[in-house]
Design a protein around this motif. Structure first.
Motif, PDB file in Angstrom:
ATOM      1  N   ARG A  63      58.956  -1.576  18.151  1.00 19.98           N
ATOM      2  CA  ARG A  63      58.267  -0.690  19.114  1.00 19.98           C
ATOM      3  C   ARG A  63      56.864  -0.827  19.170  1.00 19.98           C
ATOM      4  O   ARG A  63      55.939  -0.890  20.187  1.00 19.98           O
ATOM      5  N   ALA A  64      56.129  -0.750  18.079  1.00 22.97           N
ATOM      6  CA  ALA A  64      54.617  -0.604  17.968  1.00 22.97           C
ATOM      7  C   ALA A  64      54.071  -2.116  18.284  1.00 22.97           C
ATOM      8  O   ALA A  64      53.371  -2.190  19.023  1.00 22.97           O
ATOM      9  N   ARG A  65      54.601  -2.920  17.848  1.00 24.57           N
ATOM     10  CA  ARG A  65      54.128  -4.262  18.128  1.00 24.57           C
ATOM     11  C   ARG A  65      54.475  -4.465  19.731  1.00 24.57           C
ATOM     12  O   ARG A  65      53.647  -4.919  20.482  1.00 24.57           O
ATOM     13  N   GLU A  66      55.584  -3.957  20.513  1.00 26.28           N
ATOM     14  CA  GLU A  66      55.695  -4.357  21.700  1.00 26.28           C
ATOM     15  C   GLU A  66      54.836  -3.324  22.583  1.00 26.28           C
ATOM     16  O   GLU A  66      54.287  -3.898  23.583  1.00 26.28           O
ATOM     17  N   ARG A  67      54.194  -2.294  22.056  1.00 28.41           N
ATOM     18  CA  ARG A  67      53.159  -1.685  22.864  1.00 28.41           C
ATOM     19  C   ARG A  67      51.742  -1.752  22.385  1.00 28.41           C
ATOM     20  O   ARG A  67      50.844  -0.959  22.490  1.00 28.41           O
ATOM     21  N   GLY A  68      51.470  -2.985  21.600  1.00 25.67           N
ATOM     22  CA  GLY A  68      50.098  -3.440  21.267  1.00 25.67           C
ATOM     23  C   GLY A  68      49.586  -2.824  20.139  1.00 25.67           C
ATOM     24  O   GLY A  68      48.401  -2.851  19.702  1.00 25.67           O
ATOM     25  N   GLY A  69      50.629  -2.179  19.185  1.00 23.42           N
ATOM     26  CA  GLY A  69      50.085  -1.736  17.922  1.00 23.42           C
ATOM     27  C   GLY A  69      50.319  -2.737  16.718  1.00 23.42           C
ATOM     28  O   GLY A  69      50.564  -4.072  17.221  1.00 23.42           O
ATOM     29  N   THR A  70      49.890  -2.783  15.635  1.00 29.26           N
ATOM     30  CA  THR A  70      49.999  -3.919  14.743  1.00 29.26           C
ATOM     31  C   THR A  70      50.812  -3.218  13.417  1.00 29.26           C
ATOM     32  O   THR A  70      51.046  -2.111  13.182  1.00 29.26           O
ATOM     33  N   VAL A  71      51.690  -4.222  12.792  1.00 26.66           N
ATOM     34  CA  VAL A  71      52.295  -3.825  11.624  1.00 26.66           C
ATOM     35  C   VAL A  71      51.633  -4.621  10.420  1.00 26.66           C
ATOM     36  O   VAL A  71      51.279  -5.556  10.306  1.00 26.66           O
ATOM     37  N   ALA A  72      50.952  -3.649   9.600  1.00 24.37           N
ATOM     38  CA  ALA A  72      50.194  -3.993   8.404  1.00 24.37           C
ATOM     39  C   ALA A  72      51.100  -4.485   7.176  1.00 24.37           C
ATOM     40  O   ALA A  72      50.818  -5.463   6.390  1.00 24.37           O
ATOM     41  N   VAL A  73      51.864  -3.617   6.758  1.00 22.26           N
ATOM     42  CA  VAL A  73      52.929  -3.876   5.741  1.00 22.26           C
ATOM     43  C   VAL A  73      54.306  -3.522   6.115  1.00 22.26           C
ATOM     44  O   VAL A  73      54.457  -2.254   7.035  1.00 22.26           O
ATOM     45  N   GLY A  74      55.279  -4.362   5.762  1.00 25.05           N
ATOM     46  CA  GLY A  74      56.563  -3.969   6.019  1.00 25.05           C
ATOM     47  C   GLY A  74      57.247  -4.413   7.270  1.00 25.05           C
ATOM     48  O   GLY A  74      56.706  -5.258   8.128  1.00 25.05           O
ATOM     49  N   PRO A  75      58.421  -3.732   7.658  1.00 29.02           N
ATOM     50  CA  PRO A  75      59.204  -2.638   6.863  1.00 29.02           C
ATOM     51  C   PRO A  75      59.727  -3.579   5.444  1.00 29.02           C
ATOM     52  O   PRO A  75      60.065  -4.602   5.845  1.00 29.02           O
ATOM     53  N   ILE A  76      59.519  -2.788   4.584  1.00 27.18           N
ATOM     54  CA  ILE A  76      60.267  -2.986   3.281  1.00 27.18           C
ATOM     55  C   ILE A  76      60.930  -2.107   2.524  1.00 27.18           C
ATOM     56  O   ILE A  76      61.024  -0.799   2.869  1.00 27.18           O
ATOM     57  N   SER A  77      61.849  -2.554   2.071  1.00 25.53           N
ATOM     58  CA  SER A  77      63.074  -1.673   1.006  1.00 25.53           C
ATOM     59  C   SER A  77      62.250  -0.969   0.088  1.00 25.53           C
ATOM     60  O   SER A  77      61.866  -1.497  -0.871  1.00 25.53           O
ATOM     61  N   LEU A  78      62.598   0.411  -0.006  1.00 30.27           N
ATOM     62  CA  LEU A  78      62.107   1.247  -1.309  1.00 30.27           C
ATOM     63  C   LEU A  78      63.272   2.361  -1.309  1.00 30.27           C
ATOM     64  O   LEU A  78      63.046   3.220  -0.567  1.00 30.27           O
ATOM     65  N   PRO A  79      64.173   1.818  -2.064  1.00 30.50           N
ATOM     66  CA  PRO A  79      65.454   2.692  -1.999  1.00 30.50           C
ATOM     67  C   PRO A  79      65.066   4.231  -2.525  1.00 30.50           C
ATOM     68  O   PRO A  79      64.181   4.214  -3.453  1.00 30.50           O
ATOM     69  N   PRO A  80      65.473   5.153  -1.745  1.00 34.44           N
ATOM     70  CA  PRO A  80      66.724   4.879  -0.905  1.00 34.44           C
ATOM     71  C   PRO A  80      66.266   4.915   0.437  1.00 34.44           C
ATOM     72  O   PRO A  80      66.941   5.671   1.388  1.00 34.44           O
ATOM     73  N   GLY A  81      65.414   3.996   1.065  1.00 35.05           N
ATOM     74  CA  GLY A  81      65.150   3.772   2.317  1.00 35.05           C
ATOM     75  C   GLY A  81      64.111   2.739   2.480  1.00 35.05           C
ATOM     76  O   GLY A  81      64.154   1.823   1.852  1.00 35.05           O
ATOM     77  N   ARG A  82      63.500   2.700   3.730  1.00 35.71           N
ATOM     78  CA  ARG A  82      62.681   1.735   4.173  1.00 35.71           C
ATOM     79  C   ARG A  82      61.187   2.269   4.660  1.00 35.71           C
ATOM     80  O   ARG A  82      61.294   3.337   5.390  1.00 35.71           O
ATOM     81  N   ALA A  83      60.341   1.502   4.797  1.00 28.22           N
ATOM     82  CA  ALA A  83      59.057   1.908   4.969  1.00 28.22           C
ATOM     83  C   ALA A  83      58.285   0.779   5.562  1.00 28.22           C
ATOM     84  O   ALA A  83      58.216  -0.390   5.344  1.00 28.22           O
ATOM     85  N   ALA A  84      57.225   1.245   6.500  1.00 28.13           N
ATOM     86  CA  ALA A  84      56.327   0.367   7.037  1.00 28.13           C
ATOM     87  C   ALA A  84      55.034   0.923   7.216  1.00 28.13           C
ATOM     88  O   ALA A  84      54.872   2.453   7.719  1.00 28.13           O
ATOM     89  N   LEU A  85      53.984   0.425   7.166  1.00 28.69           N
ATOM     90  CA  LEU A  85      52.749   0.818   7.477  1.00 28.69           C
ATOM     91  C   LEU A  85      52.059   0.152   8.842  1.00 28.69           C
ATOM     92  O   LEU A  85      52.069  -1.257   8.716  1.00 28.69           O
ATOM     93  N   LEU A  86      51.639   0.958   9.684  1.00 22.59           N
ATOM     94  CA  LEU A  86      51.497   0.539  11.049  1.00 22.59           C
ATOM     95  C   LEU A  86      49.868   0.806  11.499  1.00 22.59           C
ATOM     96  O   LEU A  86      49.486   1.747  10.939  1.00 22.59           O
ATOM     97  N   ALA A  87      49.501   0.341  12.670  1.00 22.16           N
ATOM     98  CA  ALA A  87      48.197   0.998  13.154  1.00 22.16           C
ATOM     99  C   ALA A  87      48.758   1.148  14.704  1.00 22.16           C
ATOM    100  O   ALA A  87      49.359   0.079  15.531  1.00 22.16           O
TER     101      ALA A  87
END
Length: 268
Positions: free
Chosen positions: A100-124
């Motif tokens: 959704r961030a990409r579709e709306r003009g944002g950027t994805v710096a890191v991830g999404p990556i798995s970090l049990p017990p979940g997943r994370a992403a760093l966005l702008a």
């Protein structure tokens, strides 16, 4: 985000998922260059204690009265990342939020990556303000984190309403889903509430004013403290600086250059 795994492994009985508190801030993390210096500074200024996480020597979890309140990652030099405080928002799906961030003009710096017990992403966002998303288990007692940790986070941006729409569409704010955050316009700011509590604010100046091109959009983390003046003094004594100081609030900079705000507990 190393706190999730280590805290879950500590035997906490209550496990709260991002599926029940999605859209709300759920963690703050600092990227730094020097772990030992960072621990000394924040220990002196905010009284934090430290616990080693499960991700290695470059990561620590800050504790207040035994409650995990923030993560420290001394990876700024290794990973070529900026020294800064970053808020993380709870989401049902990190992959969906990143898309959704990409579709709306944002950027994805890191991830999404798995970090049990979940997943994370760093966005702008579209204006360059950095934020993270987390999917999975939260701190064992999420309400305790909200009490012990930041008073709130504030986005300084060029157009508060455009930003609110951007984040709302990514994080499902003001949707018809149970547990979503409510968005209101209060006192010249866009205010985000979770379960009735103010958890984030978005500001860009007067409502009728044109967007300010001089603002460098960023999320500012506010920590609730009993004595703002004492924190400001301790920051200067330990190699930091005071950028702005008032009776109930002060903007500080740590020795690495990361900015944060201390807010009087009574002013929350």
């Amino acid at each position: 985000m190393n706190h999730h795994r280590s805290y879950a492994a500590s035997g906490a009985k209550e496990v709260v998922s991002t599926h029940s508190v999605f859209g709300a801030p759920c963690w703050v993390s600092l990227t730094s260059r020097d772990m030992e210096a960072t621990q000394r500074f924040y220990g002196a200024v905010l009284g934090w204690e430290w616990r080693r996480g499960s991700l290695g020597d470059h990561f620590r979890t800050a504790l207040v009265n035994g409650v995990p309140v923030a993560g420290i990652a001394a990876v700024a030099s290794v990973w070529q990342m900026a020294v800064a405080w970053t808020p993380y928002f709870a989401v049902a799906s990190a992959d969906v939020a990143a898309s959704r961030a990409r579709e709306r003009g944002g950027t994805v710096a890191v991830g999404p990556i798995s970090l049990p017990p979940g997943r994370a992403a760093l966005l702008a966002d579209r204006d360059g303000a950095t934020f993270g998303v987390w999917e999975g288990e939260l701190i064992g007692n999420w309400e305790a984190w909200r009490t012990a940790a930041p008073a709130f986070i504030r986005l300084h941006t060029r157009n508060a309403f455009d930003s609110a729409i951007f984040y709302g569409e990514i994080l499902d704010w003001a949707s018809d889903r149970p547990g979503c955050c409510e968005v209101h316009y209060e006192g010249g700011e866009v205010v985000l509430r979770s379960r009735g509590d103010v958890v984030a604010r978005i500001e860009s100046g007067a409502l009728e004013a044109a967007p300010d091109p001089t603002i460098r959009p960023h999320w500012q983390v506010h920590f609730a403290v009993p004595d703002v003046a004492a924190c400001a003094r301790d920051a200067e004594r330990h190699g930091g600086s005071v950028l702005v100081k008032g009776a109930d609030e002060a903007v500080l900079r740590d020795p690495d250059g990361a900015q944060f705000t201390v807010t009087a507990q009574a002013a929350r």
